[in-house]
Design an enzyme around this catalytic site. Structure first.
Site, mmCIF file in Angstrom:
data_model
loop_
_atom_site.group_PDB
_atom_site.id
_atom_site.type_symbol
_atom_site.label_atom_id
_atom_site.label_comp_id
_atom_site.label_asym_id
_atom_site.label_seq_id
_atom_site.Cartn_x
_atom_site.Cartn_y
_atom_site.Cartn_z
ATOM 1 C CB CYS A 1 0.957 -3.408 14.794
ATOM 2 S SG CYS A 1 0.354 -1.758 15.119
ATOM 3 C CD GLU B 1 2.981 3.298 9.905
ATOM 4 O OE1 GLU B 1 3.411 3.050 10.955
ATOM 5 O OE2 GLU B 1 3.069 4.958 9.432
HETATM 6 P P1 NAD Z 1 0.399 -9.070 5.772
HETATM 7 O O1 NAD Z 1 1.798 -8.323 5.567
HETATM 8 O O2 NAD Z 1 0.482 -10.470 5.533
HETATM 9 O O3 NAD Z 1 -0.592 -8.406 4.588
HETATM 10 C C1 NAD Z 1 -0.790 -6.904 4.922
HETATM 11 C C2 NAD Z 1 -1.576 -6.543 3.636
HETATM 12 O O4 NAD Z 1 -0.425 -6.870 2.559
HETATM 13 C C3 NAD Z 1 -2.851 -7.307 3.181
HETATM 14 O O5 NAD Z 1 -3.608 -6.450 2.798
HETATM 15 C C4 NAD Z 1 -2.402 -8.438 1.930
HETATM 16 O O6 NAD Z 1 -3.337 -8.636 1.233
HETATM 17 C C5 NAD Z 1 -1.082 -7.588 1.400
HETATM 18 N N1 NAD Z 1 -0.159 -8.590 0.567
HETATM 19 C C6 NAD Z 1 0.045 -9.641 1.106
HETATM 20 N N2 NAD Z 1 0.867 -10.162 0.198
HETATM 21 C C7 NAD Z 1 1.259 -9.017 -0.540
HETATM 22 C C8 NAD Z 1 2.088 -9.155 -1.780
HETATM 23 N N3 NAD Z 1 2.920 -10.206 -2.274
HETATM 24 N N4 NAD Z 1 2.321 -7.919 -2.226
HETATM 25 C C9 NAD Z 1 1.225 -6.813 -2.108
HETATM 26 N N5 NAD Z 1 0.618 -6.877 -0.805
HETATM 27 C C10 NAD Z 1 0.383 -8.046 -0.229
HETATM 28 O O7 NAD Z 1 0.039 -8.478 7.281
HETATM 29 P P2 NAD Z 1 -1.209 -9.026 8.206
HETATM 30 O O8 NAD Z 1 -0.913 -10.547 8.427
HETATM 31 O O9 NAD Z 1 -2.609 -8.530 7.546
HETATM 32 O O10 NAD Z 1 -1.015 -8.088 9.579
HETATM 33 C C11 NAD Z 1 -0.230 -8.543 10.347
HETATM 34 C C12 NAD Z 1 1.110 -7.735 10.249
HETATM 35 O O11 NAD Z 1 0.925 -6.360 10.173
HETATM 36 C C13 NAD Z 1 2.013 -7.734 11.589
HETATM 37 O O12 NAD Z 1 3.258 -7.922 11.321
HETATM 38 C C14 NAD Z 1 1.508 -6.310 12.467
HETATM 39 O O13 NAD Z 1 2.577 -6.068 13.405
HETATM 40 C C15 NAD Z 1 1.811 -5.678 11.080
HETATM 41 N N6 NAD Z 1 0.621 -4.409 11.561
HETATM 42 C C16 NAD Z 1 1.470 -3.203 11.444
HETATM 43 C C17 NAD Z 1 0.838 -1.984 11.899
HETATM 44 C C18 NAD Z 1 1.528 -0.520 11.796
HETATM 45 O O14 NAD Z 1 0.659 0.375 11.940
HETATM 46 N N7 NAD Z 1 2.757 -0.653 11.954
HETATM 47 C C19 NAD Z 1 -0.702 -2.054 12.022
HETATM 48 C C20 NAD Z 1 -1.188 -3.533 12.210
HETATM 49 C C21 NAD Z 1 -0.540 -4.544 11.682
#
Ligand code: NAD
Length: 484
Positions: free
Chosen positions: A261, A227
């Site tokens: 998002c 997602e």
């Molecule tokens: P992010 O990708 O930075 O982090 C998301 C999760 O991934 C966190 O729990 C983080 O700890 C983990 N993570 C970070 N690096 C990782 C790695 N190398 N390996 C595995 N996991 C890792 O995202 P964010 O800043 O927390 O959220 C913002 C983003 O999420 C935006 O792009 C937004 O559009 C998207 N988002 C999507 C939805 C959806 O339902 N499609 C909902 C909310 C947010």
């Protein structure tokens, strides 16, 4: 897609990789002793989950607000608690039907055999969630996972350490570690988590981290639901009723200070209407939030790095010739101190501006001119496939053309974001905005193995195809060819 998080907070309590391995082992062993829980036990788990989360509303509201700096109480109630309650109620009402063995048609040549589809729990579901709706995006996949009869491990974002600790504490009151486990810690823990051999992994977050997680899961052949994010456009048609359009876009953009998002990322509309629309958006924002600094209704930007990134997007756009309109007249230094950003409408945009290239994830709204629907659709198609698309207008022919020809995860017509909370339609992205879907029955199916079963009849004519092959076999083949 540029990664949203430019800075990395640390967390005090960290789950060790060895603990992750041990919990996964324990969950799988426990699952194997009861691989297809009946409805009463699934229902009890969903009810426990509902009671635990709703029973700690005040604590969650506070923890999330402290993690953000300030999160409007109502933003949390609307976007976390109402969504979770709706999702659990829907699951409790419909899962008994979803989990039933389904009859499937059987082609004439195989009759009198029968086909059925048996939904079966997968085992252990991994859930990695982001910080922007930290509770809802951890719990909604869990609702699907538990309804489908699975166990689950959750890794929330390191940007919401208070919420994560509270979630761990609250869920441990109703679930043993071999049922539901919450891992806490930073990116190193998230990375170790994404390398675990789950039966399914749901990742919600940025497209760039989604690629890393998808690769890690791929190595273990773990199926994933991704997602992700992206730039969700709003197309405003000439036929749009602006009295309805302006407040709905303003609300969708400013909920959670644009850190959503599916927030409208940019607007596409006819050039002649841009100035009056931009002015109306500013006026609307000022009426929703007469001041931004110190306003309890207005959520702060999560961290300094994120605040600096938004300022950088604006500076870059201004340097490249954009015109900026900002809601209100709050003191800039005070806003910076509070990490609050008022609605900022950006006109005279060009494709080389960073604000037109990156997902914005904040209350900045650039506008792009398009003189026809084809031009608007062309603008969308030139970008990556978005998570959401919004169309405002009354002309049904144009609406249907947009729905037919544009590709996005989902759509709201004459609204922003509300398609996400409809439990009866799938929620998910497409291409760089994600793969797979959940919510409602789609979540149930994503976290189940829909096992196809063929039940042969004692009257089967299959014996006519057994070797040694004779004229009788060839006659049978001829007969089958005629009925196919
Ligand atoms: P992010 O990708 O930075 O982090 C998301 C999760 O991934 C966190 O729990 C983080 O700890 C983990 N993570 C970070 N690096 C990782 C790695 N190398 N390996 C595995 N996991 C890792 O995202 P964010 O800043 O927390 O959220 C913002 C983003 O999420 C935006 O792009 C937004 O559009 C998207 N988002 C999507 C939805 C959806 O339902 N499609 C909902 C909310 C947010």
């Amino acid at each position: 897609m540029v990664r949203i998080n430019p800075d990395k907070p640390s967390t005090a309590n960290t789950t060790k990789p060895s603990e992750l391995d041990a919990v996964l082992k324990a969950q799988r062993a426990a699952f194997n002793t009861n691989p297809n829980p009946d409805w009463p036990s699934r229902k009890a788990k969903l009810e426990t989950l509902r009671d635990l989360i709703l029973g700690h509303e005040d604590e969650f509201v506070k923890a999330i607000s402290d993690d953000f700096g300030h999160r409007a109480v109502e933003d949390t109630l609307i976007s976390e608690f109402l969504v979770i309650q709706g999702g659990i109620s829907h699951a409790i009402k419909h899962t008994p039907k979803w989990m039933k063995t389904r009859k499937a048609p059987t082609a004439l040549q195989y009759k009198p055999a029968r086909n059925v589809i048996i939904p079966q729990p997968l085992g252990v579901i991994g859930i990695i969630s982001p910080w922007n709706y930290p509770l809802q995006l951890a719990i909604m996949p869990l609702v699907g996972a538990l309804g489908a009869g699975n166990r689950a491990m959750i890794k929330p974002s390191e940007y919401t350490p208070r919420m994560s600790e509270l979630l761990k504490e609250v869920l441990s009151k109703g679930f043993t570690d071999d049922e539901v486990f919450v891992a806490t810690g930073g990116v190193d823990v998230a990375s170790a988590f994404s390398n675990l051999n789950f039966d399914h992994l749901v990742f919600t977050g940025s497209t760039s981290v989604g690629r890393i997680v998808g690769e890690a899961a791929g190595k273990n052949l773990v199926p994933v639901t991704l997602e992700l994010g992206g730039k969700s456009p709003v197309i405003i048609d000439e036929s749009a009723n602006m009295k309805l359009t302006v407040p709905r876009i303003t609300n969708g953009k400013l909920l959670n200070a644009g850190q959503t998002c599916v927030a409208p990322d940019y607007v596409i509309m006819p050039e002649a209407k841009i100035n009056s629309f931009a002015d109306a958006m500013i006026e609307q924002a000022e009426s929703f939030y007469p001041t931004v600094a110190g306003n309890d209704d207005y959520t702060t930007i999560i961290a300094d790095g994120h605040y600096a990134r938004l300022q950088d997007l604006l500076e870059d756009a201004e340097n490249k010739g954009a015109k900026i309109r900002t809601a209100g007249d709050d003191d800039k230094q005070q806003l910076a101190k509070e990490r609050r950003v008022p609605l900022t409408v950006v006109t005279d945009t060009t494709p080389d501006m960073k604000i037109m290239q990156e997902e914005i994830f904040g209350p900045l709204l650039p506008i792009v001119a398009a003189e026809s629907l084809d031009e608007a659709l062309d603008t969308v198609q030139k970008g990556e496939r978005p998570l959401a698309l919004y169309w405002f207008g009354e002309d049904k022919k144009k609406r249907d053309k947009v729905l037919r020809e544009s590709i996005s995860g989902g759509v709201s017509v004459n609204e922003t974001a509300w398609h996400v909370v409809q439990e009866d339609i799938p929620f998910g992205g497409v291409g760089p905005s994600g793969m797979g879907a959940y919510h409602g029955e789609d979540g149930f199916k994503s976290f189940s193995h829909m096992k196809g079963v063929f039940i042969q009849s004692k009257f089967s004519q299959g014996k006519n195809l057994f070797p040694p092959y004779t004229d009788k076999t060839r006659k049978m083949i001829g007969l089958m060819k005629k009925i196919l």
